[in-house]
Design a protein around this motif. Sequence first.
Motif, mmCIF file in Angstrom:
data_model
loop_
_atom_site.group_PDB
_atom_site.id
_atom_site.type_symbol
_atom_site.label_atom_id
_atom_site.label_comp_id
_atom_site.label_asym_id
_atom_site.label_seq_id
_atom_site.Cartn_x
_atom_site.Cartn_y
_atom_site.Cartn_z
ATOM 1 N N ASP A 1 0.822 -1.204 0.207
ATOM 2 C CA ASP A 1 -0.136 -0.128 -0.036
ATOM 3 C C ASP A 1 0.698 1.350 0.132
ATOM 4 N N ILE A 2 2.136 1.115 -0.592
ATOM 5 C CA ILE A 2 3.136 2.407 -0.554
ATOM 6 C C ILE A 2 3.014 2.763 -1.865
ATOM 7 N N SER A 3 2.636 4.093 -2.126
ATOM 8 C CA SER A 3 2.897 4.455 -3.746
ATOM 9 C C SER A 3 3.872 5.303 -3.729
ATOM 10 N N LEU A 4 4.842 5.429 -4.707
ATOM 11 C CA LEU A 4 6.030 6.369 -4.839
ATOM 12 C C LEU A 4 5.312 7.333 -5.937
ATOM 13 N N VAL B 1 7.001 9.810 -0.831
ATOM 14 C CA VAL B 1 6.653 8.889 -0.144
ATOM 15 C C VAL B 1 5.737 9.651 1.121
ATOM 16 N N ALA B 2 4.514 9.124 1.468
ATOM 17 C CA ALA B 2 3.875 9.594 2.258
ATOM 18 C C ALA B 2 4.494 9.342 3.848
ATOM 19 N N HIS B 3 4.292 10.381 4.662
ATOM 20 C CA HIS B 3 5.242 10.178 5.863
ATOM 21 C C HIS B 3 4.790 8.951 6.628
ATOM 22 N N GLN B 4 3.567 8.642 6.528
ATOM 23 C CA GLN B 4 3.219 7.378 7.291
ATOM 24 C C GLN B 4 4.101 6.171 6.551
ATOM 25 N N HIS B 5 4.280 6.093 5.497
ATOM 26 C CA HIS B 5 4.978 5.282 4.895
ATOM 27 C C HIS B 5 6.473 4.859 4.940
ATOM 28 N N TRP B 6 7.039 6.338 5.253
ATOM 29 C CA TRP B 6 8.404 6.084 5.416
ATOM 30 C C TRP B 6 8.970 4.995 6.541
ATOM 31 N N GLY B 7 9.572 4.335 6.466
ATOM 32 C CA GLY B 7 10.026 3.264 7.525
ATOM 33 C C GLY B 7 10.097 1.964 6.966
ATOM 34 N N ALA B 8 9.735 1.110 8.107
ATOM 35 C CA ALA B 8 9.847 -0.453 8.177
ATOM 36 C C ALA B 8 9.539 -0.773 6.625
ATOM 37 N N LEU C 1 8.762 0.182 3.642
ATOM 38 C CA LEU C 1 9.598 0.863 2.644
ATOM 39 C C LEU C 1 11.182 0.610 2.621
ATOM 40 N N ALA C 2 11.592 0.453 3.968
ATOM 41 C CA ALA C 2 13.077 -0.023 4.151
ATOM 42 C C ALA C 2 13.134 -1.271 3.695
ATOM 43 N N HIS C 3 12.345 -2.237 4.020
ATOM 44 C CA HIS C 3 12.296 -3.532 3.858
ATOM 45 C C HIS C 3 12.214 -3.817 2.305
#
Lengths: 168, 536
Positions: free
Chosen positions: B24-27, B43-50, B52-54
């Motif tokens: 559910d992450i869109s670039l 990237v939306a702020h709430q999608h920054w992190g695990a 996305l990084a994964h």
Amino acid sequence: MSLFGKIFKTGIITERFDAYSDAEMNQVGAELRRVVDRRFSGNLVIRQVDPGSCNGCELEINALGNGFYDIERYGISFAASPRHADVLLVTGPVARHMQAALLATYEATPDPKWVVAVGDCAVNAGEFGQTYASCGAVEQVIPVDLVIPGCPPTPLSLMKGLLKLAGQ
Amino acid sequence: MENTTLRSRFQWLPELQTSLVYRDISLKEIINDGLQPARLFEVAHQHWGADLAHEVKQMNFRFVALWVEDGEDSFTLTACLEKQADYILLRCFVPGEIAEAPSFTPYFPAADRMERHATDLFGIRFPDHPDPRRWTRHQAWSERQFPLRKNFPVSGTPLPLTPPDHNYPFIGAQGNGVYEIPVGPVHAGTIEPGHFRFLAVGETVLNLEEHLGYVHKGIEKIAEGRDPQGLARLAGRVSGDATVAHAWAACMAMENAAGITVPARAVFLRAIFAERERIANHLGDIGGICNDVGFAFANYQFSRLREIWQRDNYAWFGHRFLMDAVVPGGVAKNIDEKIVDAMRSALLRLRGELDELRPILENNGSLQDRLVTAGYLSQELAQAFACVGYMARASGVDYDVRRDAPYPPYDAFPTKAVCSADGDVAARLHVRYEDIYAALDLLERLLASLPRQREILAAWHVPPAGAEGIGILESWRGELLCHVRFGENNRIARYYPRDPSVLNWPSLEKLIHNNIVPDFPLCNKSVNASYSGQDL
Ligand code: SF4
């Protein structure tokens, strides 16, 4: 080519100090040797301290040891500890994070001692100025006896500066 | 050369997008010419992190850099990653009130120090960061002051005396015969300051921790408000031994932001300066490495060659390090036919000397005995830490921006990058030796096809406020990235230089394991990371 072959082929590259300087310089050079002999028992010992330089000044100070300058022939050497030093050669603006370390180094240097500010940053804060992170010039933190400007000063101007200091 | 075809031109992009859609992450791609060759995605702020990084981790991206900008009421977080020599910038906006973002570090150890730097200077917190200790902040400003926020005055509110950073929580160890050795910040030699904390048993190093930040002098802050010339001068002093590379990267970023094309001759001259810088540093370091094991002969020889090289710089360009030779829009120094000829013969002479010296080093048993197997860095670790330059290539990670993501003039001159799988000090010395030969080849070719037009400086035109650019190039230490954003009236609003040292320093903590303490100077010299370039 063998190791010894290379040594013999290279020969002695140490330059006479008058190779690219004037008569005044030779006079100071001779004076330096005399002063070092008399006042420092033949050995003037330097402790270099970098409290914030960009490392350009360090590279030129290091160059004093290469075969061309071979500063040891004037009785000048570098020590690992300020306790063995007559002179502190300080480079860079003083980063606030290094302020205490510079003071401690200064205090650990036995009297009589001299401080030489090397490079534009040490002399007048240079490109970095005085900021939240930089105390600026060295004299803002410890007393300075001599300045050697340049960014960085060439080995030749470093030698001229040291000659001046010892001749004072 | 076949390696340039490695470049995938973002062939992996659909795969990345698909895998992110599952989460559910869109670039959202933002077209921005100034950021070329990288592509920018929001990237939306709430999608920054695990998540996305994964995903980017799964796809074997290399972590390149992370930096922050202070917007009006939010912070901009930008991470740069690389895959197959294609760069992407991932960006999110963090609302100012919260100033919190998930960390990349659990997935990319290389992000560790850059995130901690952002915390100390911007007050952005990364709650899941595995190491909550401060990094760049010692005692010059308090935990509640954030020097790179716009509302923080450049002068700060310093105390008359900044206390030493005496209570940094180093990792400890207990056990029979384990002891600590604190070293620095003032070191015994003529080098930059930093602190190393060793845990040792007998002579063997169990653990090493670096505590840097001692020469932090606010470079990013004092860059703000400068004009392009002023920034180039400052960039040339981020790390004095890489003055050409930093000035070039900053100019590249500014020129990209302003849409300025540098005259062909100036582009060649920049590369000539950069290759001369590479050679000078390798010559000095090869001598230094040998000197650290008591092989004074090599130190005399290589410091002699370096001195001759720098004197030539002085004679031809007026500066032994070529400071301020690269300026916005081009270069400040031109060369005439006489210099071209003189440089050519100097290249031949140096090549001859290196040919003579190489077998002497290689056949010297006592030297090789100290260098071979010392300071071993495995390919896995070099990759995990995202090492660059000779550090990476001596551990079998074959990457060189000049060859793999070439920028002018290297796009026209296939560059040889030597790689070794051995990972020890001897391999790093070997890779550097070969780097010199490759640089000599390049210099010969650059001189042979130096464009004849005399212009060396393009006219500058003021970029619109908000324009941004990046510069990515191969400095002598490896990949160097720089980001610049302009504000009003041609003034710099943000400057972030990521020196290769930021990525190479952590590997020193690893490669020293199981070596003896007295071999530390040797290992350190073979890495030769910049303190000033990392502390900023
Ligand atoms: S004077 Fe120049 S070379 Fe020396 S520390 Fe300052 S910027 Fe670097």
